[in-house]
Design a protein around this motif. Structure first.
Motif, PDB file in Angstrom:
ATOM      1  N   PHE A 131       0.794  -1.240   0.000  1.00  0.00           N
ATOM      2  CA  PHE A 131       0.000   0.000   0.000  1.00  0.00           C
ATOM      3  C   PHE A 131       0.825   1.288   0.000  1.00  0.00           C
ATOM      4  O   PHE A 131       0.249   2.369   0.002  1.00  0.00           O
ATOM      5  CB  PHE A 131      -0.910   0.022   1.244  1.00  0.00           C
ATOM      6  N   GLY A 132       2.142   1.181   0.006  1.00  0.00           N
ATOM      7  CA  GLY A 132       2.933   2.380   0.264  1.00  0.00           C
ATOM      8  C   GLY A 132       3.582   3.051  -0.912  1.00  0.00           C
ATOM      9  O   GLY A 132       4.401   3.959  -0.723  1.00  0.00           O
ATOM     10  N   ARG A 133       3.262   2.668  -2.145  1.00  0.00           N
ATOM     11  CA  ARG A 133       3.981   3.221  -3.288  1.00  0.00           C
ATOM     12  C   ARG A 133       3.919   4.748  -3.329  1.00  0.00           C
ATOM     13  O   ARG A 133       4.936   5.436  -3.465  1.00  0.00           O
ATOM     14  CB  ARG A 133       3.426   2.656  -4.598  1.00  0.00           C
ATOM     15  N   LYS A 134       2.717   5.309  -3.199  1.00  0.00           N
ATOM     16  CA  LYS A 134       2.571   6.769  -3.306  1.00  0.00           C
ATOM     17  C   LYS A 134       3.008   7.492  -2.041  1.00  0.00           C
ATOM     18  O   LYS A 134       3.187   8.705  -2.049  1.00  0.00           O
ATOM     19  CB  LYS A 134       1.125   7.116  -3.634  1.00  0.00           C
ATOM     20  N   ARG A 135       3.177   6.744  -0.941  1.00  0.00           N
ATOM     21  CA  ARG A 135       3.531   7.372   0.327  1.00  0.00           C
ATOM     22  C   ARG A 135       5.038   7.440   0.560  1.00  0.00           C
ATOM     23  O   ARG A 135       5.528   8.369   1.196  1.00  0.00           O
ATOM     24  CB  ARG A 135       2.864   6.617   1.488  1.00  0.00           C
ATOM     25  N   VAL A 136       5.779   6.454   0.052  1.00  0.00           N
ATOM     26  CA  VAL A 136       7.214   6.414   0.328  1.00  0.00           C
ATOM     27  C   VAL A 136       8.071   6.640  -0.908  1.00  0.00           C
ATOM     28  O   VAL A 136       9.292   6.767  -0.789  1.00  0.00           O
ATOM     29  CB  VAL A 136       7.597   5.071   0.982  1.00  0.00           C
ATOM     30  N   GLY A 137       7.478   6.673  -2.074  1.00  0.00           N
ATOM     31  CA  GLY A 137       8.248   6.853  -3.299  1.00  0.00           C
ATOM     32  C   GLY A 137       8.675   5.529  -3.905  1.00  0.00           C
ATOM     33  O   GLY A 137       8.657   4.472  -3.255  1.00  0.00           O
ATOM     34  N   ASP A 138       9.069   5.590  -5.164  1.00  0.00           N
ATOM     35  CA  ASP A 138       9.382   4.376  -5.907  1.00  0.00           C
ATOM     36  C   ASP A 138      10.561   3.594  -5.329  1.00  0.00           C
ATOM     37  O   ASP A 138      10.525   2.366  -5.260  1.00  0.00           O
ATOM     38  CB  ASP A 138       9.686   4.732  -7.367  1.00  0.00           C
ATOM     39  N   THR A 139      11.616   4.329  -4.920  1.00  0.00           N
ATOM     40  CA  THR A 139      12.817   3.630  -4.451  1.00  0.00           C
ATOM     41  C   THR A 139      12.536   2.834  -3.184  1.00  0.00           C
ATOM     42  O   THR A 139      12.852   1.639  -3.087  1.00  0.00           O
ATOM     43  CB  THR A 139      13.955   4.622  -4.198  1.00  0.00           C
ATOM     44  N   MET A 140      11.943   3.483  -2.181  1.00  0.00           N
ATOM     45  CA  MET A 140      11.662   2.798  -0.924  1.00  0.00           C
ATOM     46  C   MET A 140      10.631   1.693  -1.134  1.00  0.00           C
ATOM     47  O   MET A 140      10.698   0.640  -0.492  1.00  0.00           O
ATOM     48  CB  MET A 140      11.160   3.801   0.113  1.00  0.00           C
ATOM     49  N   HIS A 141       9.694   1.923  -2.030  1.00  0.00           N
ATOM     50  CA  HIS A 141       8.705   0.889  -2.310  1.00  0.00           C
ATOM     51  C   HIS A 141       9.369  -0.342  -2.911  1.00  0.00           C
ATOM     52  O   HIS A 141       9.046  -1.476  -2.544  1.00  0.00           O
ATOM     53  CB  HIS A 141       7.629   1.431  -3.258  1.00  0.00           C
ATOM     54  N   MET A 142      10.326  -0.118  -3.808  1.00  0.00           N
ATOM     55  CA  MET A 142      11.034  -1.247  -4.395  1.00  0.00           C
ATOM     56  C   MET A 142      11.835  -1.994  -3.337  1.00  0.00           C
ATOM     57  O   MET A 142      11.891  -3.231  -3.339  1.00  0.00           O
ATOM     58  CB  MET A 142      11.975  -0.755  -5.507  1.00  0.00           C
ATOM     59  N   VAL A 143      12.458  -1.247  -2.418  1.00  0.00           N
ATOM     60  CA  VAL A 143      13.182  -1.881  -1.314  1.00  0.00           C
ATOM     61  C   VAL A 143      12.242  -2.773  -0.510  1.00  0.00           C
ATOM     62  O   VAL A 143      12.586  -3.900  -0.135  1.00  0.00           O
ATOM     63  CB  VAL A 143      13.828  -0.819  -0.405  1.00  0.00           C
ATOM     64  N   ALA A 144      11.037  -2.281  -0.253  1.00  0.00           N
ATOM     65  CA  ALA A 144      10.071  -3.049   0.519  1.00  0.00           C
ATOM     66  C   ALA A 144       9.647  -4.320  -0.212  1.00  0.00           C
ATOM     67  O   ALA A 144       9.548  -5.398   0.386  1.00  0.00           O
ATOM     68  CB  ALA A 144       8.849  -2.188   0.836  1.00  0.00           C
ATOM     69  N   VAL A 145       9.412  -4.211  -1.516  1.00  0.00           N
ATOM     70  CA  VAL A 145       9.000  -5.384  -2.295  1.00  0.00           C
ATOM     71  C   VAL A 145      10.110  -6.430  -2.298  1.00  0.00           C
ATOM     72  O   VAL A 145       9.851  -7.637  -2.113  1.00  0.00           O
ATOM     73  CB  VAL A 145       8.641  -4.964  -3.738  1.00  0.00           C
ATOM     74  N   VAL A 146      11.353  -5.995  -2.486  1.00  0.00           N
ATOM     75  CA  VAL A 146      12.480  -6.928  -2.469  1.00  0.00           C
ATOM     76  C   VAL A 146      12.645  -7.538  -1.079  1.00  0.00           C
ATOM     77  O   VAL A 146      12.938  -8.732  -0.934  1.00  0.00           O
ATOM     78  CB  VAL A 146      13.772  -6.221  -2.918  1.00  0.00           C
ATOM     79  N   ALA A 147      12.458  -6.716  -0.024  1.00  0.00           N
ATOM     80  CA  ALA A 147      12.595  -7.224   1.345  1.00  0.00           C
ATOM     81  C   ALA A 147      11.593  -8.329   1.629  1.00  0.00           C
ATOM     82  O   ALA A 147      11.924  -9.331   2.283  1.00  0.00           O
ATOM     83  CB  ALA A 147      12.421  -6.078   2.347  1.00  0.00           C
ATOM     84  N   VAL A 148      10.374  -8.158   1.158  1.00  0.00           N
ATOM     85  CA  VAL A 148       9.362  -9.204   1.359  1.00  0.00           C
ATOM     86  C   VAL A 148       9.768 -10.477   0.615  1.00  0.00           C
ATOM     87  O   VAL A 148       9.664 -11.587   1.146  1.00  0.00           O
ATOM     88  CB  VAL A 148       7.985  -8.715   0.896  1.00  0.00           C
ATOM     89  N   ALA A 149      10.248 -10.316  -0.629  1.00  0.00           N
ATOM     90  CA  ALA A 149      10.674 -11.484  -1.403  1.00  0.00           C
ATOM     91  C   ALA A 149      11.841 -12.195  -0.725  1.00  0.00           C
ATOM     92  O   ALA A 149      11.862 -13.426  -0.613  1.00  0.00           O
ATOM     93  CB  ALA A 149      11.059 -11.063  -2.822  1.00  0.00           C
ATOM     94  N   VAL A 150      12.817 -11.415  -0.241  1.00  0.00           N
ATOM     95  CA  VAL A 150      13.960 -12.005   0.451  1.00  0.00           C
ATOM     96  C   VAL A 150      13.500 -12.668   1.743  1.00  0.00           C
ATOM     97  O   VAL A 150      13.985 -13.742   2.116  1.00  0.00           O
ATOM     98  CB  VAL A 150      15.028 -10.937   0.734  1.00  0.00           C
ATOM     99  N   GLY A 151      12.551 -12.046   2.427  1.00  0.00           N
ATOM    100  CA  GLY A 151      12.032 -12.626   3.665  1.00  0.00           C
ATOM    101  C   GLY A 151      11.415 -13.990   3.452  1.00  0.00           C
ATOM    102  O   GLY A 151      11.598 -14.902   4.269  1.00  0.00           O
ATOM    103  N   THR A 152      10.684 -14.163   2.360  1.00  0.00           N
ATOM    104  CA  THR A 152      10.086 -15.476   2.089  1.00  0.00           C
ATOM    105  C   THR A 152      11.168 -16.530   1.852  1.00  0.00           C
ATOM    106  O   THR A 152      11.028 -17.685   2.267  1.00  0.00           O
ATOM    107  CB  THR A 152       9.144 -15.427   0.875  1.00  0.00           C
ATOM    108  N   LEU A 153      12.260 -16.127   1.206  1.00  0.00           N
ATOM    109  CA  LEU A 153      13.357 -17.068   0.957  1.00  0.00           C
ATOM    110  C   LEU A 153      14.103 -17.407   2.242  1.00  0.00           C
ATOM    111  O   LEU A 153      14.513 -18.558   2.445  1.00  0.00           O
ATOM    112  CB  LEU A 153      14.316 -16.492  -0.088  1.00  0.00           C
ATOM    113  N   ILE A 154      14.291 -16.403   3.114  1.00  0.00           N
ATOM    114  CA  ILE A 154      14.939 -16.668   4.400  1.00  0.00           C
ATOM    115  C   ILE A 154      14.069 -17.604   5.236  1.00  0.00           C
ATOM    116  O   ILE A 154      14.568 -18.526   5.901  1.00  0.00           O
ATOM    117  CB  ILE A 154      15.213 -15.356   5.153  1.00  0.00           C
ATOM    118  N   SER A 155      12.768 -17.383   5.208  1.00  0.00           N
ATOM    119  CA  SER A 155      11.845 -18.261   5.931  1.00  0.00           C
ATOM    120  C   SER A 155      11.977 -19.691   5.437  1.00  0.00           C
ATOM    121  O   SER A 155      12.057 -20.642   6.231  1.00  0.00           O
ATOM    122  CB  SER A 155      10.410 -17.763   5.753  1.00  0.00           C
ATOM    123  N   ALA A 156      12.015 -19.862   4.121  1.00  0.00           N
ATOM    124  CA  ALA A 156      12.172 -21.201   3.552  1.00  0.00           C
ATOM    125  C   ALA A 156      13.490 -21.825   3.990  1.00  0.00           C
ATOM    126  O   ALA A 156      13.569 -23.038   4.220  1.00  0.00           O
ATOM    127  CB  ALA A 156      12.093 -21.132   2.027  1.00  0.00           C
TER     128      ALA A 156
END
Length: 473
Positions: free
Chosen positions: A120-145
């Motif tokens: 939900f944060g694309r327009k609130r944090v900007g593209d760069t931080m939003h991309m960081v968040a999307v990558v962090a979630v993806a990395v988090g799923t891999l760390i969980s696995a």
């Protein structure tokens, strides 16, 4: 005391298998979907092509629901370690507990911390931080696995521990525990399976929409990307599966014997049993259709390699053969169907008919849920093949059970079945409803223009997808 003719141990095993089966489906999908979203978002930022933004918005809702159902089902599953498997928790808690805790402290906190921004944060944090968040979630799923697979692998190939006077497992070397002998193979095999599960689900959705309108650009992109994954990742997965099989032959030969349906030891080359019905009581695989020597070639990479049969172990130390034998063939069969579809898509792409070949599209639609079936079949193979142990060769399943009665476990199992089918059945129905939507509009129509204006650009003509999909008509 029994319940419906089943002992407390069997009911507890069925309950755990039932809840884990539901749980395993959601992470298997969310791991791949999180990475897919990161790729889509990266392509949007790179190309500023709104087709990728629309696809990101389309799949992010599906991911969010899947992620939520995975969290809920995981919490329910974990409680059973205390209710049904307290003796296992007591004996192995010093090893398994920290590994599960590390998963929460690293992966779950990372996912939870960035999930809201990613969704939900694309327009609130900007593209760069939003991309960081999307990558962090993806990395988090891999760390969980990584942590969960490490804990599971340790139960199959335990290492780095000692056993104290009370019979409890005491950690001695955490590097050896985490990176136990089967972990690299199991981890790679599991993550690739998650990627393929997502790829074929995405490809099935894309095929569904292309069958109704082959000009829809978003459907073309998702189908093209999915077929590239099928063509590239499936051969890698087959190779990894072969290496995992060699590792299993080294550390769990009885499991391999059950998977292959071999009761007799073959000193000079074992046949590959394509089909048959293993009979544990008679110690024979009935109606076996065999190819001479091929089993040894696959398992040992030598035509005359020695392959042990189940008769080499006492009956009480053998895994049951029927289920691993069947589920292993289901998994392998689906893997080769995936490979065939990937190769077919390459041929259609070269011929310029990737989006118009209706036979290919129908096949991709049928194969849409195949990844889910394959991961369950693979899990049943490896877990049933570990029996009669929870910690292979060291702690029996019968010695891991809590002092619970069969009626108590049976009643809770029936309750789980009713609740799970209502709750997760409704969730799955809603996911399918979301997938039926045509991937054209974002949930927030202004989102299509907002980031483009912010970047100081104007929408341009449609661009090719990164895999060349739009060059194929």
């Amino acid at each position: 005391m029994t319940f419906l003719g089943l002992t407390a141990e069997m009911l507890a095993r069925l309950q755990f298998a039932f809840t884990v089966s539901f749980h395993f489906l959601f992470p298997a999908f969310s791991i791949g979907t999180a990475s897919f979203l990161a790729v889509l978002n990266g392509l949007w930022l790179w190309k500023r092509d709104e087709a990728y933004l629309k696809l990101f918005e389309y799949w992010k809702t599906i991911f969010a629901i899947t992620f939520g159902m995975g969290v809920v089902s995981g919490i329910v599953m974990s409680y059973q370690f205390g209710t049904n498997w307290a003796r296992f928790s007591d004996k192995a808690g010093a090893v398994i507990g920290p590994l599960m805790g590390y998963e929460v402290l690293t992966a779950f906190f990372l996912e939870a911390g960035f999930l809201g921004i990613a969704l939900f944060g694309r327009k609130r944090v900007g593209d760069t931080m939003h991309m960081v968040a999307v990558v962090a979630v993806a990395v988090g799923t891999l760390i969980s696995a990584t942590w969960i697979t490490s804990a599971n692998s340790w139960m199959h190939t335990p290492a780095g521990f000692s056993i104290d006077a009370a019979g409890s497992f005491v950690p001695e070397d955490w590097w050896a525990i985490v990176f136990n002998p089967s972990f690299p193979y199991r981890m790679t095999h599991t993550v690739l399976a998650a990627f393929l599960t997502t790829a074929f689900a995405v490809g099935g959705v894309g095929a569904w929409h292309l069958l109704h309108n082959e000009e829809n650009r978003q459907s073309r992109i998702m189908f093209s990307m999915a077929m590239w994954m099928a063509a590239i990742v499936t051969p890698i997965q087959i190779f990894v599966g072969d290496q995992h099989g060699l590792n299993t032959l080294e550390h769990q030969p009885a499991k391999i014997a059950a998977m292959e349906g071999h009761f007799e030891t073959h000193e000079n080359g074992a046949p590959l049993i394509l089909f048959g019905i293993p009979d544990d009581e008679a110690e024979v695989t009935r109606y076996a259709l065999e190819i001479p020597k091929l089993g040894s070639l696959i398992l040992t990479h030598h035509l005359n390699g020695r392959v042990q049969g189940l008769k080499d172990w006492p009956r009480q130390d053998r895994p049951p053969a029927l289920m691993p034998f069947i589920t292993f063939r289901v998994m392998v069969g689906i893997g080769f169907l995936m490979l065939a579809l990937g190769i077919w898509s390459l041929y259609a792409r070269a011929k310029g008919s990737l989006y118009s070949n209706r036979a290919l599209l129908r096949s991709a639609l049928i194969m849409g849920p195949s990844g889910f079936v394959a991961v369950l079949a693979g899990w049943y193979t490896t877990e049933v093949g570990r029996q009669p142990y929870t910690i292979y060769g060291l702690l029996r399943t019968s010695d891991s059970l809590s002092p619970v009665s069969a009626p108590a476990v049976g009643t809770s199992l029936l309750a789980f079945i009713a609740v799970y089918f209502i709750v997760f059945g409704t969730g799955t129905f809603y996911l399918l409803k979301l997938m039926r939507r045509v991937p054209e509009l974002t949930e927030d129509p202004e989102l299509d223009r907002g980031p483009t204006r912010a970047a100081g650009t104007t929408p341009g003509p449609a661009q090719d997808d990164p895999m060349g999909g739009e060059n194929v008509h």
